[in-house]
Motif scaffolding. Structure first.
Motif, short mmCIF file in Angstrom:
data_model
loop_
_atom_site.label_atom_id
_atom_site.label_comp_id
_atom_site.label_asym_id
_atom_site.label_seq_id
_atom_site.Cartn_x
_atom_site.Cartn_y
_atom_site.Cartn_z
N THR A 108 0.81 -1.21 0.00
CA THR A 108 0.00 0.00 0.00
C THR A 108 0.85 1.27 0.00
OG1 THR A 108 -0.21 -0.19 2.41
CG2 THR A 108 -2.01 -1.08 1.07
N MET A 109 2.17 1.13 0.05
CA MET A 109 3.04 2.30 -0.09
C MET A 109 3.24 2.70 -1.56
SD MET A 109 3.82 3.40 2.88
CE MET A 109 2.15 2.92 3.31
N GLU A 110 2.84 1.85 -2.49
CA GLU A 110 3.08 2.16 -3.90
C GLU A 110 2.38 3.43 -4.36
OE1 GLU A 110 2.28 -1.45 -6.05
OE2 GLU A 110 3.94 -2.52 -5.07
N PRO A 111 1.14 3.72 -3.93
CA PRO A 111 0.56 5.02 -4.30
C PRO A 111 1.37 6.21 -3.78
CG PRO A 111 -1.16 3.51 -3.59
CD PRO A 111 0.15 2.85 -3.28
N LYS A 112 1.99 6.06 -2.61
CA LYS A 112 2.83 7.15 -2.09
C LYS A 112 4.10 7.28 -2.93
CE LYS A 112 4.81 7.02 2.11
NZ LYS A 112 4.93 7.19 3.58
N VAL A 113 4.68 6.17 -3.35
CA VAL A 113 5.83 6.22 -4.25
C VAL A 113 5.45 6.97 -5.52
CG1 VAL A 113 7.41 4.84 -5.66
CG2 VAL A 113 6.84 4.09 -3.34
N ARG A 114 4.29 6.66 -6.05
CA ARG A 114 3.82 7.32 -7.28
C ARG A 114 3.62 8.82 -7.05
NH1 ARG A 114 0.30 3.92 -8.05
NH2 ARG A 114 1.47 2.59 -9.46
N GLU A 115 3.09 9.17 -5.89
CA GLU A 115 2.88 10.58 -5.56
C GLU A 115 4.20 11.33 -5.46
OE1 GLU A 115 0.65 13.29 -2.12
OE2 GLU A 115 0.59 11.09 -2.01
N VAL A 116 5.19 10.71 -4.81
CA VAL A 116 6.50 11.36 -4.69
C VAL A 116 7.15 11.50 -6.06
CG1 VAL A 116 8.81 11.16 -3.71
CG2 VAL A 116 6.82 10.60 -2.31
N ARG A 117 7.03 10.48 -6.92
CA ARG A 117 7.61 10.58 -8.26
C ARG A 117 6.99 11.74 -9.03
NH1 ARG A 117 11.96 10.34 -10.38
NH2 ARG A 117 12.36 8.24 -9.54
N GLN A 118 5.69 11.93 -8.89
CA GLN A 118 5.03 13.06 -9.56
C GLN A 118 5.56 14.39 -9.02
OE1 GLN A 118 0.92 12.11 -8.80
NE2 GLN A 118 0.76 10.69 -10.53
N MET A 119 5.77 14.48 -7.72
CA MET A 119 6.33 15.69 -7.13
C MET A 119 7.72 15.97 -7.68
SD MET A 119 5.05 14.96 -3.20
CE MET A 119 6.26 16.06 -2.51
N ILE A 120 8.52 14.92 -7.81
CA ILE A 120 9.88 15.09 -8.34
C ILE A 120 9.82 15.60 -9.78
CG2 ILE A 120 11.93 13.81 -9.08
CD1 ILE A 120 11.50 11.98 -6.63
N GLU A 121 8.96 15.01 -10.58
CA GLU A 121 8.86 15.43 -11.99
C GLU A 121 8.41 16.88 -12.10
OE1 GLU A 121 6.34 12.50 -13.75
OE2 GLU A 121 7.92 10.99 -13.87
N LEU A 122 7.49 17.29 -11.26
CA LEU A 122 7.03 18.68 -11.28
C LEU A 122 8.12 19.65 -10.85
CD1 LEU A 122 3.41 18.30 -9.86
CD2 LEU A 122 4.05 18.99 -12.19
N SER A 123 9.03 19.17 -9.98
CA SER A 123 10.11 20.03 -9.51
C SER A 123 11.14 20.31 -10.59
CB SER A 123 10.81 19.39 -8.29
OG SER A 123 11.68 18.34 -8.70
N GLY A 124 11.25 19.41 -11.57
CA GLY A 124 12.24 19.57 -12.62
C GLY A 124 13.65 19.21 -12.19
N ARG A 125 13.80 18.66 -11.00
CA ARG A 125 15.12 18.31 -10.49
C ARG A 125 15.41 16.83 -10.67
NH1 ARG A 125 16.80 18.68 -5.57
NH2 ARG A 125 18.89 19.21 -6.30
N ASP A 126 16.68 16.49 -10.73
CA ASP A 126 17.12 15.11 -10.89
C ASP A 126 17.27 14.50 -9.50
OD1 ASP A 126 18.08 12.73 -11.83
OD2 ASP A 126 20.09 13.48 -12.31
N ILE A 127 16.17 13.94 -8.99
CA ILE A 127 16.14 13.38 -7.63
C ILE A 127 15.84 11.89 -7.73
CG2 ILE A 127 15.00 13.45 -5.38
CD1 ILE A 127 14.21 16.36 -6.00
N ASP A 128 16.68 11.07 -7.11
CA ASP A 128 16.42 9.63 -7.08
C ASP A 128 15.31 9.33 -6.09
OD1 ASP A 128 18.33 8.59 -8.94
OD2 ASP A 128 19.93 8.96 -7.47
N LEU A 129 14.56 8.26 -6.38
CA LEU A 129 13.47 7.82 -5.50
C LEU A 129 13.77 6.38 -5.08
CD1 LEU A 129 10.80 8.06 -4.07
CD2 LEU A 129 9.63 7.82 -6.27
N GLU A 130 14.02 6.23 -3.80
CA GLU A 130 14.47 4.96 -3.24
C GLU A 130 13.34 4.31 -2.45
OE1 GLU A 130 18.68 4.26 -1.52
OE2 GLU A 130 17.48 4.81 0.22
N VAL A 131 13.28 2.98 -2.47
CA VAL A 131 12.37 2.22 -1.62
C VAL A 131 13.19 1.23 -0.81
CG1 VAL A 131 10.23 2.48 -2.93
CG2 VAL A 131 11.86 0.69 -3.57
N ASP A 132 12.74 0.97 0.41
CA ASP A 132 13.50 0.16 1.35
C ASP A 132 12.54 -0.64 2.21
OD1 ASP A 132 15.16 -0.93 3.26
OD2 ASP A 132 16.06 0.96 3.88
N GLY A 133 12.64 -1.97 2.13
CA GLY A 133 11.84 -2.83 2.97
C GLY A 133 11.12 -3.90 2.19
#
Length: 226
Positions: A154-179
């Protein structure tokens, strides 16, 4: 913006602590992109792990980068020690930082890459106003403190939300998952937008060896991203 590089990063929590240097060398040989040290203080999480001297002792033995995941209540006081120990990337928890901007700025000032982690119950919006300060965001897919836990899908929707935030920022930010990341779970996390995958038990318990585990997880992540 080009698709971010898939990276496989082992946690050393399942390693044989009596031979950590050998374990790091084996992981490097297996083709990992860097090594994560889960630093726990017994307060923020119910476990106690690696001090900076342990990490520093292993640093000369491998060329692969180190990252420290600081699951501690007072990260600011510890940051310089982990940079001195050879960690190029430092992850702090949004929940543990009274002044998150200041903490992330301090990491940058120390010459390391800043990153911020979110526990499962912490909403994505907690990092919305620090996107200009980080090189990576970590979405925890288990509650931190122990290895070998089951992946929280159930964390996958949050991962998707963070990825959208990163794309809107225009910055090159890695998105990591752990667990709980392994062959059966990595595709879901990758499809949601993660590009850095922390794997512990899946690497150390693969009957075909760590190199096979790294290759398999990387291939599954690449395939899921499309």
């Amino acid at each position: 913006m080009s698709a971010p590089q898939i990276q496989i990063v082992p946690s050393v929590l399942p390693a044989d602590f009596s031979r950590l240097g050998d374990e790091c060398q084996a992981l490097e040989k297996a083709g990992v992109d860097r090594i994560q040290w889960d630093v726990m203080d017994g307060v923020f999480v119910p476990n106690l792990t690696f001090g900076p001297d342990v990490i520093a002792a292993c640093r000369p033995l491998v060329d692969v980068p180190f990252e420290a995941h600081l699951m501690v209540v007072e990260p600011d006081e510890l940051l310089p020690r982990y940079v001195e120990a050879g960690c190029e990337l430092l992850i702090v928890h949004a929940e543990a930082c009274r002044h998150l901007h200041r903490t992330l700025g301090l990491i940058r000032d120390l010459g390391a890459s800043p990153a911020v982690a979110l526990n499962p119950a912490t909403p994505a919006v907690a990092v919305q106003h620090v996107l200009d300060l980080v090189d990576e965001i970590l979405v925890m897919t288990v509650n931190p403190g122990f290895g070998g836990q089951d992946y929280i899908a159930t964390m996958e929707p949050k991962v998707r939300e963070v990825r959208q935030m990163i794309e809107l920022s225009g910055r090159d930010i890695d998105l990591e998952v752990d667990g709980g990341i392994g062959p059966s779970t990595v595709a879901g996390a990758a499809a949601a937008g993660a590009n850095v995958f922390i794997a512990g038990s899946a690497l150390f318990r693969d009957p075909e060896g760590q190199a096979h585990a790294v290759s398999e997880i990387r291939a599954l992540a690449e395939a899921a991203r499309g």
